[in-house]
Write a protein that holds these residues in place. Structure first.
Motif, PDB file in Angstrom:
ATOM      1  N   VAL A 151      36.436  -9.042  60.841  1.00  0.00           N
ATOM      2  CA  VAL A 151      35.155  -8.453  59.551  1.00  0.00           C
ATOM      3  C   VAL A 151      34.283  -7.056  60.020  1.00  0.00           C
ATOM      4  CG1 VAL A 151      32.651  -9.857  59.833  1.00  0.00           C
ATOM      5  CG2 VAL A 151      34.241 -10.937  59.301  1.00  0.00           C
ATOM      6  N   LEU A 152      34.690  -6.893  61.466  1.00  0.00           N
ATOM      7  CA  LEU A 152      33.905  -5.694  62.681  1.00  0.00           C
ATOM      8  C   LEU A 152      34.783  -5.036  61.490  1.00  0.00           C
ATOM      9  CD1 LEU A 152      32.777  -4.382  64.086  1.00  0.00           C
ATOM     10  CD2 LEU A 152      34.400  -4.892  66.303  1.00  0.00           C
ATOM     11  N   GLU A 153      36.189  -4.897  60.863  1.00  0.00           N
ATOM     12  CA  GLU A 153      36.936  -3.897  60.601  1.00  0.00           C
ATOM     13  C   GLU A 153      35.932  -3.472  59.583  1.00  0.00           C
ATOM     14  OE1 GLU A 153      41.633  -3.154  60.085  1.00  0.00           O
ATOM     15  OE2 GLU A 153      40.963  -5.385  61.886  1.00  0.00           O
ATOM     16  N   GLU A 154      36.286  -4.562  58.078  1.00  0.00           N
ATOM     17  CA  GLU A 154      35.180  -4.584  57.136  1.00  0.00           C
ATOM     18  C   GLU A 154      33.703  -3.873  57.453  1.00  0.00           C
ATOM     19  OE1 GLU A 154      33.980  -7.746  53.593  1.00  0.00           O
ATOM     20  OE2 GLU A 154      35.293  -8.627  55.121  1.00  0.00           O
ATOM     21  N   MET A 155      33.112  -3.968  57.825  1.00  0.00           N
ATOM     22  CA  MET A 155      31.969  -3.494  58.316  1.00  0.00           C
ATOM     23  C   MET A 155      31.929  -2.162  58.372  1.00  0.00           C
ATOM     24  SD  MET A 155      29.718  -7.019  60.198  1.00  0.00           S
ATOM     25  CE  MET A 155      28.332  -5.217  60.462  1.00  0.00           C
ATOM     26  N   ILE A 156      32.965  -2.147  59.011  1.00  0.00           N
ATOM     27  CA  ILE A 156      32.956  -0.625  59.712  1.00  0.00           C
ATOM     28  C   ILE A 156      33.317   0.110  58.836  1.00  0.00           C
ATOM     29  CG2 ILE A 156      34.680   1.483  60.672  1.00  0.00           C
ATOM     30  CD1 ILE A 156      34.665  -0.788  62.890  1.00  0.00           C
ATOM     31  N   TRP A 157      34.511  -0.065  57.301  1.00  0.00           N
ATOM     32  CA  TRP A 157      35.087   0.920  56.440  1.00  0.00           C
ATOM     33  C   TRP A 157      34.608   0.542  54.930  1.00  0.00           C
ATOM     34  CZ3 TRP A 157      38.183   4.497  57.626  1.00  0.00           C
ATOM     35  CH2 TRP A 157      38.970   4.538  58.531  1.00  0.00           C
ATOM     36  N   GLY A 158      33.457  -0.713  55.039  1.00  0.00           N
ATOM     37  CA  GLY A 158      32.392   0.036  54.066  1.00  0.00           C
ATOM     38  C   GLY A 158      31.082   0.653  54.294  1.00  0.00           C
ATOM     39  N   LEU A 159      30.988   0.890  55.629  1.00  0.00           N
ATOM     40  CA  LEU A 159      29.400   1.841  55.871  1.00  0.00           C
ATOM     41  C   LEU A 159      30.643   2.908  56.053  1.00  0.00           C
ATOM     42  CD1 LEU A 159      27.910   0.758  59.269  1.00  0.00           C
ATOM     43  CD2 LEU A 159      27.256   1.046  56.781  1.00  0.00           C
ATOM     44  N   ARG A 160      31.249   3.056  56.185  1.00  0.00           N
ATOM     45  CA  ARG A 160      32.078   4.553  56.295  1.00  0.00           C
ATOM     46  C   ARG A 160      32.300   4.781  55.313  1.00  0.00           C
ATOM     47  NH1 ARG A 160      35.776   6.178  60.626  1.00  0.00           N
ATOM     48  NH2 ARG A 160      36.605   7.621  60.112  1.00  0.00           N
ATOM     49  N   ASP A 161      32.570   3.866  54.076  1.00  0.00           N
ATOM     50  CA  ASP A 161      32.840   4.119  52.199  1.00  0.00           C
ATOM     51  C   ASP A 161      31.633   4.819  51.755  1.00  0.00           C
ATOM     52  OD1 ASP A 161      35.698   4.444  51.839  1.00  0.00           O
ATOM     53  OD2 ASP A 161      35.776   2.314  51.833  1.00  0.00           O
ATOM     54  N   ARG A 162      30.651   4.350  52.478  1.00  0.00           N
ATOM     55  CA  ARG A 162      28.655   4.131  51.612  1.00  0.00           C
ATOM     56  C   ARG A 162      28.170   5.691  52.395  1.00  0.00           C
ATOM     57  NH1 ARG A 162      24.045   1.247  53.325  1.00  0.00           N
ATOM     58  NH2 ARG A 162      22.007   1.814  51.586  1.00  0.00           N
ATOM     59  N   GLY A 163      29.247   6.264  53.371  1.00  0.00           N
ATOM     60  CA  GLY A 163      28.304   7.394  53.275  1.00  0.00           C
ATOM     61  C   GLY A 163      28.954   8.191  52.744  1.00  0.00           C
ATOM     62  N   ARG A 164      29.967   7.725  52.224  1.00  0.00           N
ATOM     63  CA  ARG A 164      30.455   9.333  51.615  1.00  0.00           C
ATOM     64  C   ARG A 164      29.697   9.677  49.765  1.00  0.00           C
ATOM     65  NH1 ARG A 164      34.690  12.548  53.578  1.00  0.00           N
ATOM     66  NH2 ARG A 164      35.496  10.902  54.389  1.00  0.00           N
ATOM     67  N   GLY A 165      28.372   8.973  49.616  1.00  0.00           N
ATOM     68  CA  GLY A 165      27.273   9.041  48.543  1.00  0.00           C
ATOM     69  C   GLY A 165      26.174  10.678  49.278  1.00  0.00           C
ATOM     70  N   SER A 166      26.278  10.774  50.475  1.00  0.00           N
ATOM     71  CA  SER A 166      25.772  11.824  50.584  1.00  0.00           C
ATOM     72  C   SER A 166      26.368  12.701  50.697  1.00  0.00           C
ATOM     73  CB  SER A 166      25.714  12.185  52.622  1.00  0.00           C
ATOM     74  OG  SER A 166      26.746  11.894  52.717  1.00  0.00           O
ATOM     75  N   GLN A 167      25.298  13.945  50.121  1.00  0.00           N
ATOM     76  CA  GLN A 167      25.624  15.179  49.893  1.00  0.00           C
ATOM     77  C   GLN A 167      25.743  16.560  51.252  1.00  0.00           C
ATOM     78  OE1 GLN A 167      26.248  16.313  46.604  1.00  0.00           O
ATOM     79  NE2 GLN A 167      25.105  15.314  45.439  1.00  0.00           N
ATOM     80  N   ILE A 168      26.579  15.280  52.673  1.00  0.00           N
ATOM     81  CA  ILE A 168      26.860  16.333  53.586  1.00  0.00           C
ATOM     82  C   ILE A 168      27.944  16.491  53.077  1.00  0.00           C
ATOM     83  CG2 ILE A 168      26.641  16.197  56.041  1.00  0.00           C
ATOM     84  CD1 ILE A 168      24.526  14.563  55.763  1.00  0.00           C
ATOM     85  N   THR A 169      28.454  17.434  53.578  1.00  0.00           N
ATOM     86  CA  THR A 169      29.825  17.899  53.946  1.00  0.00           C
ATOM     87  C   THR A 169      30.685  17.423  54.836  1.00  0.00           C
ATOM     88  OG1 THR A 169      29.245  20.224  52.402  1.00  0.00           O
ATOM     89  CG2 THR A 169      31.483  20.019  53.076  1.00  0.00           C
ATOM     90  N   VAL A 170      32.212  17.128  54.564  1.00  0.00           N
ATOM     91  CA  VAL A 170      33.021  16.412  55.830  1.00  0.00           C
ATOM     92  C   VAL A 170      33.549  17.868  56.058  1.00  0.00           C
ATOM     93  CG1 VAL A 170      34.692  15.887  56.136  1.00  0.00           C
ATOM     94  CG2 VAL A 170      32.973  14.263  54.513  1.00  0.00           C
ATOM     95  N   TRP A 171      33.923  18.314  57.703  1.00  0.00           N
ATOM     96  CA  TRP A 171      34.043  19.456  58.488  1.00  0.00           C
ATOM     97  C   TRP A 171      33.659  20.497  57.490  1.00  0.00           C
ATOM     98  CZ3 TRP A 171      38.589  16.358  57.031  1.00  0.00           C
ATOM     99  CH2 TRP A 171      38.555  14.928  57.693  1.00  0.00           C
ATOM    100  N   SER A 172      32.495  20.490  57.551  1.00  0.00           N
ATOM    101  CA  SER A 172      31.139  22.149  57.481  1.00  0.00           C
ATOM    102  C   SER A 172      32.169  23.579  57.820  1.00  0.00           C
ATOM    103  CB  SER A 172      30.182  22.541  57.652  1.00  0.00           C
ATOM    104  OG  SER A 172      29.790  21.999  58.911  1.00  0.00           O
ATOM    105  N   SER A 173      32.369  23.091  59.311  1.00  0.00           N
ATOM    106  CA  SER A 173      33.306  24.624  59.285  1.00  0.00           C
ATOM    107  C   SER A 173      34.784  23.859  59.850  1.00  0.00           C
ATOM    108  CB  SER A 173      32.253  25.151  60.706  1.00  0.00           C
ATOM    109  OG  SER A 173      32.414  23.722  61.785  1.00  0.00           O
ATOM    110  N   HIS A 174      35.606  24.818  60.082  1.00  0.00           N
ATOM    111  CA  HIS A 174      36.925  24.817  60.512  1.00  0.00           C
ATOM    112  C   HIS A 174      36.905  24.394  62.195  1.00  0.00           C
ATOM    113  CE1 HIS A 174      41.820  25.397  61.062  1.00  0.00           C
ATOM    114  NE2 HIS A 174      41.125  26.261  61.617  1.00  0.00           N
TER     115      HIS A 174
END
Length: 221
Positions: A151-174
């Motif tokens: 259940v903890l794993e499921e909650m973690i990945w649900g939140l991580r995927d939900r965070g992808r709905g932001s316009q914030i860029t992943v790894w904005s710099s090298h």
């Protein structure tokens, strides 16, 4: 086939398809705010209308997408405040995996994590952002799989995927990409030392590094 088996098969198909659509969203095949046309999803994922609708309903429950009555489904948009709250919740949940992971992970699994860390390191130099994202996810997914709490794993990945709905860029710099690379190896050192406290601290740092005060990019770990 019994009705119970039919329900299990339907549930399995729905979960697999929901995960495939979530992966496409994670890889920016669909952008935040973009409308999802069911007929396009049927063709893209070779699925029935019923399975697509069921998968979309599941993703709406996860808040990866949102259902707008009389309009359809679109990729969820996450504002900065919500994104920061997602990060704060992730820190609590992902730190909580450390003791279980340290207690359960064996030498063979540590060797597998070492290999994934090395793959990510190579991808930092020569790989695409898609490859980097997928290897990074595989590293964390495999590590958290030893926490002993599904259940903890499921909650973690649900939140991580939900965070992808932001316009914030992943790894904005090298530099942030290289920092993630170094932190993977620091986590490996903590695991090999069976140091749950150190691992928990590194997980928090990995998530929150560079967190913005305003709408600037951050690397979410």
């Amino acid at each position: 086939m019994t009705s119970e088996r039919k329900r299990k098969n339907t549930s399995t198909r729905r979960a697999i398809l929901a995960n495939e659509i979530a992966q496409a969203i994670r890889l920016r095949a669909f952008r935040p705010g973009e409308w999802l046309r069911q007929i396009d999803l049927e063709e893209r994922f070779q699925a029935t209308r019923f399975d697509v609708r069921s998968a979309l309903d599941e993703l709406a429950v996860r808040k990866t997408i949102e259902h707008v009555p009389n309009r359809g489904y679109r990729v969820a948009e996450v504002d900065l405040k919500t994104y920061e709250e997602i990060l704060a919740a992730r820190i609590i949940l992902e730190r909580a995996t450390a003791e279980g992971v340290v207690a359960r992970i064996d030498d063979a699994a540590i060797a597998r994590l070492d290999a994934l860390a090395a793959q990510f390191s190579a991808a930092v130099t020569t790989g695409s952002r898609t490859e980097q994202s997928e290897i990074n996810r595989a590293f964390h997914q495999f590590m958290y799989s030893f926490c002993g709490n599904a259940v903890l794993e499921e909650m973690i990945w649900g939140l991580r995927d939900r965070g992808r709905g932001s316009q914030i860029t992943v790894w904005s710099s090298h530099e942030l990409l290289q920092k993630s690379d170094r932190e993977h190896f620091e986590m490996m050192a903590a695991l090999k030392a069976r140091d749950a406290g150190r691992l928990a601290a590194l997980i928090a740092t990995h998530i929150i590094k560079g967190a913005p005060v305003g709408p600037a990019p951050i690397e979410p770990g």
